[in-house]
Structure formats: structure tokens, C-alpha cells
Motif scaffolding. Structure first.
Motif, PDB file in Angstrom:
ATOM      1  N   CYS A  24       0.833  -1.213   0.000  1.00 55.59           N
ATOM      2  CA  CYS A  24       0.000   0.000   0.000  1.00 55.59           C
ATOM      3  C   CYS A  24       0.863   1.256   0.000  1.00 55.59           C
ATOM      4  O   CYS A  24       0.522   2.256  -0.649  1.00 55.59           O
ATOM      5  N   GLN A  25       1.995   1.231   0.724  1.00 53.63           N
ATOM      6  CA  GLN A  25       2.887   2.387   0.761  1.00 53.63           C
ATOM      7  C   GLN A  25       3.477   2.663  -0.625  1.00 53.63           C
ATOM      8  O   GLN A  25       3.595   3.824  -1.046  1.00 53.63           O
ATOM      9  N   ASP A  26       3.817   1.598  -1.346  1.00 54.29           N
ATOM     10  CA  ASP A  26       4.336   1.764  -2.709  1.00 54.29           C
ATOM     11  C   ASP A  26       3.294   2.425  -3.605  1.00 54.29           C
ATOM     12  O   ASP A  26       3.623   3.274  -4.451  1.00 54.29           O
ATOM     13  N   GLY A  31       1.476   7.606  -6.292  1.00 52.93           N
ATOM     14  CA  GLY A  31       0.289   8.412  -6.543  1.00 52.93           C
ATOM     15  C   GLY A  31      -0.923   7.598  -6.939  1.00 52.93           C
ATOM     16  O   GLY A  31      -1.896   8.150  -7.467  1.00 52.93           O
ATOM     17  N   ARG A  32      -0.914   6.299  -6.673  1.00 52.30           N
ATOM     18  CA  ARG A  32      -2.024   5.425  -7.036  1.00 52.30           C
ATOM     19  C   ARG A  32      -3.010   5.213  -5.891  1.00 52.30           C
ATOM     20  O   ARG A  32      -4.059   4.585  -6.103  1.00 52.30           O
ATOM     21  N   MET A  33      -2.695   5.734  -4.686  1.00 53.35           N
ATOM     22  CA  MET A  33      -3.575   5.532  -3.537  1.00 53.35           C
ATOM     23  C   MET A  33      -3.404   6.706  -2.564  1.00 53.35           C
ATOM     24  O   MET A  33      -2.308   7.259  -2.432  1.00 53.35           O
ATOM     25  N   GLY A 101     -12.790  -6.038 -10.041  1.00 52.26           N
ATOM     26  CA  GLY A 101     -12.396  -4.701  -9.614  1.00 52.26           C
ATOM     27  C   GLY A 101     -10.991  -4.367 -10.061  1.00 52.26           C
ATOM     28  O   GLY A 101     -10.668  -4.376 -11.243  1.00 52.26           O
ATOM     29  N   GLY A 102     -10.105  -4.083  -9.109  1.00 49.02           N
ATOM     30  CA  GLY A 102      -8.734  -3.684  -9.439  1.00 49.02           C
ATOM     31  C   GLY A 102      -7.785  -4.845  -9.571  1.00 49.02           C
ATOM     32  O   GLY A 102      -6.565  -4.651  -9.501  1.00 49.02           O
ATOM     33  N   PHE A 103      -8.288  -6.048  -9.755  1.00 51.50           N
ATOM     34  CA  PHE A 103      -7.420  -7.221  -9.843  1.00 51.50           C
ATOM     35  C   PHE A 103      -6.422  -7.088 -10.988  1.00 51.50           C
ATOM     36  O   PHE A 103      -5.241  -7.408 -10.835  1.00 51.50           O
ATOM     37  N   GLY A 104      -6.892  -6.617 -12.145  1.00 51.31           N
ATOM     38  CA  GLY A 104      -5.998  -6.465 -13.284  1.00 51.31           C
ATOM     39  C   GLY A 104      -4.941  -5.395 -13.052  1.00 51.31           C
ATOM     40  O   GLY A 104      -3.768  -5.579 -13.412  1.00 51.31           O
TER      41      GLY A 104
END
Length: 653
Positions: A24-26, A31-33, A101-104
């Protein structure tokens, strides 16, 4: 626990939380989360793992129960991370029914090099943005989730297992299954172009085995003999020929099972059984995959009788125990096929059609049809052409090597400028394609007509030809568009050459015929020799008929003759058949030098064309330093100018 501590793993957390928090930190750093989303994800992950600490045990729960768990605790991002990093094994059913969802996107984040390669290949293959997304985000992640590796580690067996599991799954609808099968085909193509797998993708349906096709055709003992015969013939017959033979034997077996169920052995057959089969076969309807409500063609009836006759004769000659007591089918039983003339296009229709072909939008149809017409190829030969088929022999011109085709022969044909231009145009459009296994030789082959990583089939050629017929305004007697098939372009090619004076021996070599009988049919199509013989005969039979002279008699059109045998020397009223390699002709232009030669006014255009040709020959002789040739051509030029001057002066009086 403070907000700052909640963003990091603690000693009390599940072992997955540390890696998941770093993941999650990555995403935040990229800028993705957002930070708020990270806190929510970690909170839900702790809640889910607190309830289901062993994800392997959770994965063993019934599918509906797992879907309810994920609906109750929104921890799918955590499960996605665990699946893609090898933290838990997943079954295909969950991936097929779950809204991924965001699996891909998670898969792309963890395998960036694979997706970079995939997008580059998709762009080279000309895929649309939507199709690229479907393959890379709706199919590739499922394979990587099942195998736990990267795109580079996928194998053909992985793809086959995925396809088998997809076929066996009962949780998806038929439409969803077809969508996944299409995406899997696209992924196979992508992996083939990326050189991850060596098997090119194919959409060919898996044909039923011979045993399956014969199972219901006759009683088991007769079916066993039919299958044994097919096995014996498989050593010498091509797969397509063997399949056609199986069709014929199936028809024979079905007839016996339906009309003579008492027949348990081929040794019980007599002539009455065969006569009933011959009568039924002559009027039977189409069956099997090509079933339609109409009677089969005479050629199919003919082929079926031949196959059954050969079968019975062979097993008798081989001494099989299960054989008829005597010969049952004779040559007189085989229906005689009609021998229609080749259906060549009329010169005017040919010119209009090829002009329309040059304006087609489809580059494959545009180039392929021009090559069919310009080189006299069969459609199958066109599709089998290889990149190395075009050979430049210097002074002998450019030739096309036509691969083994219908008759198992290979040949070379000279290319005219238009055909060569068509090949150059296609080569520029084709670009780089990976070599594919040849269906017959099983060797890697760079097929000429490949596009987007696939060999091209015949339907675009047929569709383009129909479109060109409409564009050219060609219609039949009923006012409907004229029915033209690709093979007629081959007939038109051959007819044009034979009518222009080509020898049948040369035409036989160009067409790849194995017997002269095949080529002789073209000799009856508006042949100049036949016309001359007819005119001479009718002139003797009706000597008192008035002579009808047209104002402008038709002259032979200029032709772009091919090298060698096809190249002719033009004279005023025809073409010289003397071979170019022969010595100088002692009678060259003898008529034009004769004092008795009086040129008629209607032949002035032919004489003018001849004058142009001779001037070109004189220029060529000057460049080569051939003094005698220069003098000979100059004498003819002077003589032709005299004749043309005389015609002009007579017309102006």
C-alpha cells in the motif's frame, strides 16, 4: 492504537499485514492511492484476517459463502494481494464470478515488465485499446493467479489447463464462457508473438475422430473393418483426403445399417445390396456438418462411389477375412462427370473487374486478387505462399515459386509488373510476423499472407471479389450481380495466354498441371488456331458468299508477355512463335520488303505500331553496337515509312 501505528504492521498483526502495508505504501508513493484509502484497506484487512486467519481454509469454503464474506467485509484488495504474491491458492470459479475490480491493475503493478511487453505486442498486432484491456486485464491476471508466476513462465500446458477448467466450470453463462475463450485465444496469440510459447493459436474446431464418425454408421463389426481400412490408408493419404474417404464410408455404412440391418459382415454382401446403395446415393441429401435441404452434387455422388469401390476392391486384393465373395462395383457403376469448359471471364468483364479490384479498401483482397489473376494461382496456393517465394533471376526477370498445392507439385511462374507491385504493396503492409508451423510439413514457415500474427483465410478474398463485381457493375441475365469465384481468375489467366498463342506445353508448366489432358481444355476456348481452321473451311464450303469487310478489323491487343516462352515478336497481323533463343530468322519482315506487298488503309494502325517497335529495336542494337542489326532495322523502318506515306497520300487525294 494511533492512526500512525495503524498504517504499519504490529507484532499482533497477521503475517500478511506487513507485506500488504508495504504494498500500500508503494501505491501511495506512486500516486495510485491516498492515505485515507490505505488506512481503510488496512483496517478491513485486519478485520478479515482476524475472522479468517488461515486463508487456505477460507478458500475451501463453498463459493457462495466466500462471496458473502467478501460482501460483508470489503477485503477483496487483501485477497487479491495474497493471491498474486503466492499467499493463497485460488480456484478458477471465484475468479470467474467475482467482480474483479482492481485485480488487473494490481497484477500490472506487480508485473510491470510483462504488461509493458504485452502492450508493445498488442500495438504491433493492431489491437484496439478495448481488446488490449480485455486480454491483459480480464484474462492474463487469471492465468498468473492460477500459476503463481509471471507471463514469461507461462506454458502451453498452463493455457490448456485453464481452457479445460473454463470448459468444465458451471458458474458462468454460455456468453461469458465464449468471452473468456476469445480472450484466451488473444492471450495465446500474444504469448506466441512474445516467443513465450511456440504453438501458434488456432480457432479450428476439434473434429470428431474416425471412430466416433463411424460408430453409428453400421454394426460394430463392419465399423471395425471400415476403421481398419482408414488406418491402413492413412500412411499414404493426406488428412483432408482421408477425412473425405471417411465421409464416403460413413454414408455406405449408414445405408447398410438403415436398409439392411441383417448384414453383419461384408462377406454377406451381394450385388443387390450394392445396387440399392448406388440408387440411394444418387439422390441423397447433404448430411453432417454441411447438412442442407438439397441433393448432393454429382461430383460428391461420383466420389462416394469411387471410394466405396476402392474400399471393397482393396480389402479383397489384400486378402482380408472380412471381404465380399466377388467384385461388386464395376467401372460402369461410377457416374460419368460432365466436362465443362473453364469459365473464363470475357475480356471486357475481366478489365472492368480488375479495375474495381484495384480500388478495394481491403489490402489483402486487393493484393491477393491481383496475384490470382496475374499469376494464375489457385486460392490455396495463394494462401500457402512464403516470404521467400519471390526470386529475382536477373535478365530472366522476377519469378514466383508456387508451393506444393492441390496436386502435390511445385512450380515457378514469371511475374508481370502489376503482380510484383501487388506483392511489394502487401509486404509493406504485412510488417514483421512470427513464423508459424506449416499444417502439412510441420516446419516453421514465414507465410506471405499473415496479419496480426495469424495466417489469413479465404473469406476476405471471396468477400473482396464479390464487392469488386458489384463495383464493376457486372450482372447476369437476371440483372443480379454476376457470380464470380476466385478460381475463374485462374481460368481467365490461362485462357488469355492460350488465345494469345502460347503453346500448351508452356501453359501446362505455368498452371502446374500433371497431365496434358487438364491443359487441353483451354485449347477449345476461342482459340485463334480453331478460328483460322473454321474460317478456311467455311470459305471453301461457301465460296460464292460475299466478303464482308469491317471498317476497322479487330487487331490483337498488346500483351505484356512474360519472359522466355511467353515473349513473342510482334508482326503486322499476329505474333511470331519463333523462340527467342533461336538464330536470326531468314524470313524476318519478308512481306514488308516484297514488291507485291500492298498495305491496305485499314492496316495503317498496325503498321504504325510495328514502326514504333522496330525503332525501339534499332535503338537497342545501337546501344549494343550490333552494326548488322542496325542496318536491318533501318531498312525496315525506311520500308514501313514508305508504305505509310503511300497510304496517307492515297487517303488525301
Amino acid at each position: 492504537m494511533t492512526a500512525a501505528v495503524a498504517r504499519l504492521a504490529t507484532e499482533d498483526d497477521h503475517r500478511l499485514v506487513e507485506g500488504y502495508a508495504s504494498y500500500c505504501q508503494d501505491l501511495i508513493d506512486a500516486g495510485r492511492m491516498t492515505d485515507r484509502a490505505r488506512r481503510d484497506r488496512l483496517r478491513l484487512a485486519r478485520q478479515f484476517l482476524g475472522r479468517y486467519p488461515d486463508l487456505e481454509v477460507w478458500m475451501s469454503r463453498p463459493l457462495p459463502a466466500r462471496l458473502r464474506d467478501l460482501e460483508r467485509v470489503k477485503a477483496w484488495p487483501l485477497v487479491t494481494y495474497a493471491i498474486l504474491t503466492g499467499g493463497v491458492r485460488v480456484d478458477l470459479d471465484l475468479l470467474l464470478v467475482k467482480d474483479l475490480g482492481g485485480f488487473g491493475y494490481a497484477t500490472e503493478w506487480l508485473h510491470p515488465d510483462d504488461y509493458r511487453t504485452g502492450r508493445e505486442i498488442a500495438a504491433r498486432l493492431g489491437w484496439s485499446r478495448r481488446w488490449t484491456y480485455d486480454v491483459l486485464h480480464e484474462c492474463l491476471p487469471l492465468l498468473l493467479a492460477r500459476t503463481g508466476g509471471s507471463m514469461r513462465t507461462l506454458t502451453g500446458d498452463d493455457l490448456d489447463r485453464f481452457a479445460a477448467d473454463l470448459e468444465a466450470s458451471v458458474v458462468v453463462s454460455a456468453s461469458s464462457r465464449r468471452a473468456y475463450q476469445a480472450r484466451l485465444f488473444g492471450l495465446r496469440q500474444l504469448l506466441f508473438e512474445a516467443r513465450v510459447t511456440d504453438a501458434p493459436p488456432t480457432r479450428r474446431r476439434i473434429a470428431a475422430s474416425f471412430a466416433d464418425r463411424l460408430a453409428g454408421a453400421a454394426n460394430p463389426e463392419i465399423a471395425r473393418i471400415l476403421l481398419a481400412y482408414l488406418d491402413a490408408r492413412s500412411a499414404v493419404l493426406r488428412p483432408s483426403t482421408l477425412s473425405s474417404l471417411c465421409d464416403s464410408l460413413t454414408v455406405f455404412g449408414e445405408h447398410l445399417a438403415r436398409q439392411h440391418p441383417e448384414i453383419r459382415s461384408l462377406g454377406q454382401l451381394d450385388r443387390s445390396h450394392i445396387e440399392g446403395f448406388l440408387a440411394a446415393n444418387a439422390v441423397r441429401r447433404w448430411r453432417g456438418r454441411k447438412a442442407r435441404d438439397q441433393q448432393v452434387s454429382l461430383s460428391v455422388v461420383h466420389g462416394t462411389v469411387l471410394d466405396v469401390r476402392n474400399f471393397l476392391d482393396d480389402i479383397t486384393a489384400w486378402g482380408w477375412a472380412e471381404r465380399p465373395p466377388r467384385q461388386l462395383i464395376f467401372a460402369a457403376d461410377v457416374p460419368r462427370l460432365p466436362r465443362p469448359l473453364p469459365r473464363a471471364l470475357a475480356p471486357g468483364d475481366d478489365a472492368r473487374l480488375m479495375a474495381a479490384v484495384a480500388a478495394l479498401d481491403d489490402p489483402f483482397a486487393r493484393c491477393g486478387l491481383r496475384l490470382l489473376r496475374g499469376a494464375g494461382l489457385r486460392l490455396g496456393e495463394l494462401l500457402d505462399l512464403e516470404l521467400g517465394s519471390v526470386v529475382d533471376y536477373g535478365p530472366a526477370g522476377t519469378w514466383l515459386t508456387v508451393p506444393l498445392g492441390k496436386l502435390g507439385t511445385e512450380r515457378s511462374v514469371p511475374l508481370d509488373p502489376d503482380s510484383l507491385a501487388a506483392l511489394d504493396e502487401w509486404a509493406a503492409h504485412r510488417g514483421t510476423q512470427r513464423a508459424q508451423l506449416h499444417p502439412r510439413s510441420r516446419r516453421l514457415t514465414d507465410f506471405m499472407f499473415s496479419e496480426r500474427g495469424q495466417r489469413l483465410g479465404p473469406w476476405r478474398i471471396r468477400s473482396g471479389l464479390n464487392q469488386a463485381v458489384t463495383m464493376a457493375g457486372l450482372t447476369g441475365a437476371d440483372g443480379e450481380p454476376l457470380r464470380v469465384v476466385p478460381h475463374q481468375l485462374r481460368h481467365t489467366y490461362a485462357t488469355t495466354l492460350v488465345n494469345a498463342g502460347m503453346s500448351l506445353q508452356a501453359l501446362m508448366a505455368l498452371l502446374g498441371h500433371v497431365t496434358a489432358e487438364m491443359t487441353l481444355r483451354y485449347a477449345t476456348l476461342a482459340s485463334p488456331a480453331l478460328r483460322t481452321a473454321y474460317d478456311e473451311a467455311i470459305g471453301k464450303a461457301r465460296p460464292r458468299l460475299p466478303l464482308i469487310v469491317n471498317d476497322r478489323p479487330a487487331l490483337p491487343s498488346k500483351a505484356e508477355w512474360l519472359r522466355g516462352e511467353m515473349l513473342k515478336t510482334r508482326v503486322a497481323h499476329g505474333y511470331c512463335s519463333r523462340h527467342l533463343a533461336a538464330d536470326a530468322c531468314p524470313y524476318a519482315n519478308i512481306c514488308e520488303h516484297c514488291d507485291n506487298y500492298i498495305p491496305a488503309p485499314e492496316f495503317a494502325p498496325a503498321l504504325q505500331d510495328q514502326l514504333t517497335d522496330v525503332r525501339s529495336l534499332r535503338t537497342d542494337a545501337e546501344q549494343r553496337g550490333w552494326t548488322s542489326e542496325i542496318n536491318r532495322h533501318q531498312q525496315l523502318i525506311d520500308r514501313l515509312q514508305t508504305h505509310l506515306g503511300r497510304i496517307h497520300s492515297n487517303q488525301t487525294r
